[in-house]
Design an enzyme around this catalytic site. Structure first.
Site, PDB file in Angstrom:
ATOM      1  N   SER A  96       0.826  -1.216   0.000  1.00 16.92           N
ATOM      2  CA  SER A  96       0.000   0.000   0.000  1.00 16.92           C
ATOM      3  C   SER A  96       0.856   1.261   0.000  1.00 16.92           C
ATOM      4  O   SER A  96       0.521   2.253  -0.646  1.00 16.92           O
ATOM      5  CB  SER A  96      -0.919   0.023   1.212  1.00 16.92           C
ATOM      6  OG  SER A  96      -1.694  -1.139   1.252  1.00 16.92           O
ATOM      7  N   HIS A 100       1.920   2.351  -3.441  1.00 14.04           N
ATOM      8  CA  HIS A 100       0.958   3.090  -4.268  1.00 14.04           C
ATOM      9  C   HIS A 100       1.190   4.596  -4.148  1.00 14.04           C
ATOM     10  O   HIS A 100       0.929   5.349  -5.087  1.00 14.04           O
ATOM     11  CB  HIS A 100      -0.473   2.760  -3.864  1.00 14.04           C
ATOM     12  CG  HIS A 100      -0.944   1.415  -4.350  1.00 14.04           C
ATOM     13  ND1 HIS A 100      -0.878   1.038  -5.660  1.00 14.04           N
ATOM     14  CD2 HIS A 100      -1.490   0.369  -3.697  1.00 14.04           C
ATOM     15  CE1 HIS A 100      -1.361  -0.191  -5.797  1.00 14.04           C
ATOM     16  NE2 HIS A 100      -1.731  -0.619  -4.617  1.00 14.04           N
ATOM     17  N   HIS A 123       2.639   1.736   7.758  1.00 11.78           N
ATOM     18  CA  HIS A 123       1.335   1.658   8.429  1.00 11.78           C
ATOM     19  C   HIS A 123       1.111   0.260   9.020  1.00 11.78           C
ATOM     20  O   HIS A 123      -0.022  -0.122   9.283  1.00 11.78           O
ATOM     21  CB  HIS A 123       0.220   1.984   7.430  1.00 11.78           C
ATOM     22  CG  HIS A 123       0.149   0.972   6.325  1.00 11.78           C
ATOM     23  ND1 HIS A 123       1.008   0.998   5.254  1.00 11.78           N
ATOM     24  CD2 HIS A 123      -0.622  -0.110   6.160  1.00 11.78           C
ATOM     25  CE1 HIS A 123       0.751  -0.030   4.473  1.00 11.78           C
ATOM     26  NE2 HIS A 123      -0.227  -0.725   5.002  1.00 11.78           N
TER      27      HIS A 123
HETATM   28 CU    CU Z   1      -0.694  -2.509   4.449  1.00 12.68          CU
END
Ligand code: CU
Length: 366
Positions: free
Chosen positions: A43, A46, A62
């Protein structure tokens, strides 16, 4: 104020800059954490690639675990010395979503999640505010978070392993028991066998699915899928995965399909792999602008297409529960980790992730 070492994204398509930054003191309702480890998740990439626009500069990460150092006034759920996982979706416990049993949809998601709840930053470099990715900023040795973004966990769990539960593990495993509620004996298809999809496969096995059909285009990932419990594998680079999954499942297709890639093609393939009345759960994160093209007739045949955010359950209890399963030897986490790197090697860890060379890497700070 203190200092932290952090991996900062200043410009898309440029490497993260690992540098010393200022960390301001926690304000009321905030928690200062010393991060011990953060999992290398797609993620963040991205944002690095620009597929998901985000204000810059930003401290990424995260999927973190660490130790509480200080708390601001009014913080009641944790105290200094407590061990915590990050919750990249905070849960306030008071909004309609939280009260009605959907805390991964918490109303706090309606505000931008790159600053504290009062709209200001705690990271600063040369007088410039740095954004906190998802109010976690796990690629930093120290960070300040809103209290709803930390989840207390047991102290005997290794932080450099259980950090993975903070995103990839719960994101992959949760949809099986929370969203699809896969029953014993079910047939399951999983599209995408990376660090998240392997958790979907592992949890499908744990709940007693009879057939677990794993689909990927990378042979090595299909080998991993077998290690984590897949009963059948399909190489979508060599054959039509829809026809193959339907044939392996029998009865017109699988009961449940999980899409853990995040592309139009794989979401459509997942839906088409289910029999009439079957359920598809989207877990993968698609680039902004992705659209689907599906015959509505599929849904008149009572197929269900849904999705899952951070496991689609109760993050504050699901995270400790998965850690308990791991500590009891019932759930594989160490086997998910291909390599550990220092913060300075995070850029390289992303190169390996993109090459499909690793299940999960973990950045470890101390
Ligand atoms: Cu993640």
């Amino acid at each position: 104020m203190t200092t932290a070492t952090a991996a900062v994204l200043y410009q898309v398509k440029q490497p993260l800059v690992v540098e010393e930054v200022e960390l301001l003191d926690p304000r009321p309702g905030e928690v200062q954490v010393r991060w011990v480890a953060n999992g290398v998740c797609h993620s963040d990439y991205h944002l690095m690639s620009g597929d998901v626009p985000h204000p810059l500069p930003v401290v990424l990460g995260h999927e973190a675990a660490g130790v509480v150092e200080r708390v601001g006034a009014g913080v009641t759920s944790v105290k200094p010395g407590d061990h915590v996982c990050s919750s990249y979706i905070p849960s306030c416990g008071k909004c309609g979503y939280c009260i009605n049993g959907q805390p991964t949809l918490c109303a706090l998601r309606d505000s931008p999640r790159w600053f504290m709840l009062d709209g200001t930053a705690r990271f600063r470099k040369n007088g410039v505010d740095l954004h906190h990715y998802l109010q976690v900023a796990g690629y930093a040795t120290h960070a300040v978070l809103p209290e709803p973004s930390v989840i207390p966990i047991r102290k005997d769990a290794p932080l450099d392993v259980v950090c993975l539960v903070s995103c990839g593990v719960l994101a992959g495993a949760g949809p099986v028991f929370n969203r699809a509620k896969v029953p014993v004996g079910a047939t399951v298809g999983v599209y995408g066998c990376g660090g998240v999809g392997l958790n979907t496969i592992q949890m499908a096995r744990l709940v007693g699915a009879a057939k677990i059909i794993a689909v990927d285009v990378v042979g090595k990932k299909l080998d991993w899928a077998t290690e984590f419990g897949a009963t059948h594998v399909v190489d979508a680079s060599r054959e039509d995965p829809v026809a193959r999954v339907q044939a392996l499942a029998g009865g017109g297709g699988v009961d449940y399909a999980f899409e853990v890639v995040g592309t139009q093609r794989t979401i459509e393939q997942a839906v088409l792999s289910t029999h009439r009345g079957g359920t598809t759960v989207v877990v993968g994160v698609s680039p902004a602008g992705t659209r689907l093209s599906l015959d509505p007739q599929l849904f008149l045949q009572q197929r269900v297409l849904t999705g899952s955010s951070f496991g689609a359950g109760h993050q504050r209890t699901d995270v400790p529960m998965l850690i308990d399963l791991f500590m009891d030897g019932k759930y594989k986490l160490r086997e998910l980790i291909s390599r550990s790197v220092g913060l300075e090697d995070v850029n390289h860890a992303y190169d390996l992730l993109l090459q499909g060379e690793v299940k999960r890497s973990v950045a470890v700070y101390s």
